[in-house]
Design an enzyme around this catalytic site. Structure first.
Site, PDB file in Angstrom:
ATOM      1  N   LYS A   1       0.848  -1.212   0.000  1.00 17.64           N
ATOM      2  CA  LYS A   1       0.000   0.000   0.000  1.00 17.64           C
ATOM      3  C   LYS A   1       0.875   1.251   0.000  1.00 17.64           C
ATOM      4  O   LYS A   1       0.611   2.207  -0.740  1.00 17.64           O
ATOM      5  CB  LYS A   1      -0.941  -0.001   1.220  1.00 17.64           C
ATOM      6  CG  LYS A   1      -2.052  -1.044   1.086  1.00 17.64           C
ATOM      7  CD  LYS A   1      -2.820  -1.273   2.381  1.00 17.64           C
ATOM      8  CE  LYS A   1      -3.703  -2.514   2.222  1.00 17.64           C
ATOM      9  NZ  LYS A   1      -4.390  -2.920   3.443  1.00 17.64           N
TER      10      LYS A   1
ATOM     11  N   ASP B   1     -11.141   2.134   3.270  1.00 18.51           N
ATOM     12  CA  ASP B   1     -11.376   0.690   3.149  1.00 18.51           C
ATOM     13  C   ASP B   1     -12.853   0.398   2.861  1.00 18.51           C
ATOM     14  O   ASP B   1     -13.197  -0.705   2.436  1.00 18.51           O
ATOM     15  CB  ASP B   1     -10.981  -0.025   4.456  1.00 18.51           C
ATOM     16  CG  ASP B   1      -9.593  -0.647   4.378  1.00 18.51           C
ATOM     17  OD1 ASP B   1      -9.149  -0.973   3.262  1.00 18.51           O
ATOM     18  OD2 ASP B   1      -8.956  -0.786   5.438  1.00 18.51           O
TER      19      ASP B   1
ATOM     20  N   GLN C   1      -5.028  -1.609   9.566  1.00 11.41           N
ATOM     21  CA  GLN C   1      -4.777  -2.919   8.956  1.00 11.41           C
ATOM     22  C   GLN C   1      -5.354  -4.033   9.837  1.00 11.41           C
ATOM     23  O   GLN C   1      -5.075  -4.089  11.035  1.00 11.41           O
ATOM     24  CB  GLN C   1      -3.257  -3.099   8.766  1.00 11.41           C
ATOM     25  CG  GLN C   1      -2.879  -4.370   8.036  1.00 11.41           C
ATOM     26  CD  GLN C   1      -3.365  -4.420   6.585  1.00 11.41           C
ATOM     27  OE1 GLN C   1      -3.300  -3.416   5.867  1.00 11.41           O
ATOM     28  NE2 GLN C   1      -3.874  -5.564   6.164  1.00 11.41           N
TER      29      GLN C   1
END
Ligand code: NAP
Length: 290
Positions: free
Chosen positions: A52, A119, A96
């Protein structure tokens, strides 16, 4: 059989994003900024976060990786999220997953400001996505849609079978493919662990498109699919040998497919690219840009 090349598609998406970012920066604006929170030490998470951050660089974004020890308490993590929520210089925030067992992931997801939730896991974004409204769409599902769009795979009117109903993959992709989005309008069956084997086989054998996200190597075998199927393999499984494989028995199944995603180099790459798309949207919304 042709490969749905996630690397190629992701690079093309990120290149477009970097051009747009260069234009914004030339006009005097700061770069888009993604913040990633990583708790503890988990080898796959380390690797996902690394990709990422690397992709942020390619897209022309700034990024910050905030590491916290495994023992961090939920309250302390929530306080950090509240701080970042209030920071105008961060456009997108990712925590995460997975988190250590003593932290409830839903409490963490719910605490992220929906306008920074790149997300797309916050109930506000998930709800808006489900209703067909503007939203950050869960990145893996969104990445799959972008990949199908890139290769101009017909979806409208097709019979899709999604296997796996997780909140991050199976559920959202089943909604997105069935919704009346720019890509969608399919007839979708969502299968899961309680789906009887015979019913699953009936469905997969007549499916035009299969999306499999169960986390079991070799779950989809040649006898489960018809000739010409489009196969989207979301699984990422590391074998004892160290080899990375998906949920599809690639050697056996691929010859019957019209299109198939490789693992690695398929959906994983698209997940990261879709996160970049979402971050750019967070940024343009933050600055009220077109
Ligand atoms: P998950 O939360 O473990 O969900 C797995 C789903 O599969 C569950 O809904 C489960 O059903 C279903 N399932 C398990 N065994 C089954 C069976 N025998 N028959 C039918 N359904 C079955 O997993 P996830 O987070 O969605 O991830 C799935 C896989 O995708 C993993 O390999 C993961 O590493 C990978 N992944 C890849 C990406 C990417 O970017 N490529 C992103 C996310 C995840 P129940 O709900 O009934 O338990």
């Amino acid at each position: 059989m042709k490969l749905l090349d996630g690397k190629l598609c992701a690079e093309s998406l990120v290149k477009d994003i970097s051009r747009r970012v260069a234009g914004y920066v030339d006009s005097g604006l700061r770069k888009p900024h993604m913040t990633v929170i990583l708790v503890g030490e988990h080898a796959p998470s380390e690797s996902y976060v690394k990709s990422k951050i690397t992709s942020c660089k390619s897209a022309g974004f700034e990024s910050a990786l905030l590491r916290f020890p495994e023992q961090i308490g939920e309250a302390e993590l929530l306080a950090k999220i509240a701080e970042i929520n209030g920071d105008h210089a961060t456009d997108g925030l990712i925590v995460q997953l997975p988190l250590p067992k003593h932290i409830n992931p839903q409490n963490i997801i719910n605490a992220i400001d929906p306008v920074k939730d790149i997300d797309g896991f916050h109930p506000t974004n998930f709800g808006r996505m489900t209703l067909g409204q503007k939203a950050f769409r869960p990145a893996t599902a969104y990445g799959i849609c972008k990949l199908l769009q890139f290769y101009e795979i017909p979806i409208k009117g097709k019979h899709c079978v999604v296997i796996g109903r997780s909140n991050i993959v199976g559920k959202p992709i089943s909604i997105m493919l069935s919704n009346d989005f720019e890509i969608g309008n399919a007839t979708v069956t969502l299968a899961h662990i309680e789906t009887p084997r015979e019913l699953l086989l009936d469905e997969t054998r007549r499916a035009d498109i299969i999306v499999v996200a169960v986390g079991i190597p070799g779950f989809i075998t040649e006898d489960m699919v018809k000739e010409g199927v489009v196969m989207i393999d979301v699984g990422i499984n590391r074998l004892e040998s160290g080899k990375l494989v998906g949920d599809v028995d690639f050697d056996g199944v691929s010859e019957k497919c019209s299109w198939i995603t490789p693992v690695p180099g398929g959906v994983g790459r698209m997940t990261v690219a879709a996160l970049m798309v979402n971050t750019l949207m967070a940024y343009t919304d933050n600055f009220n840009l077109e």
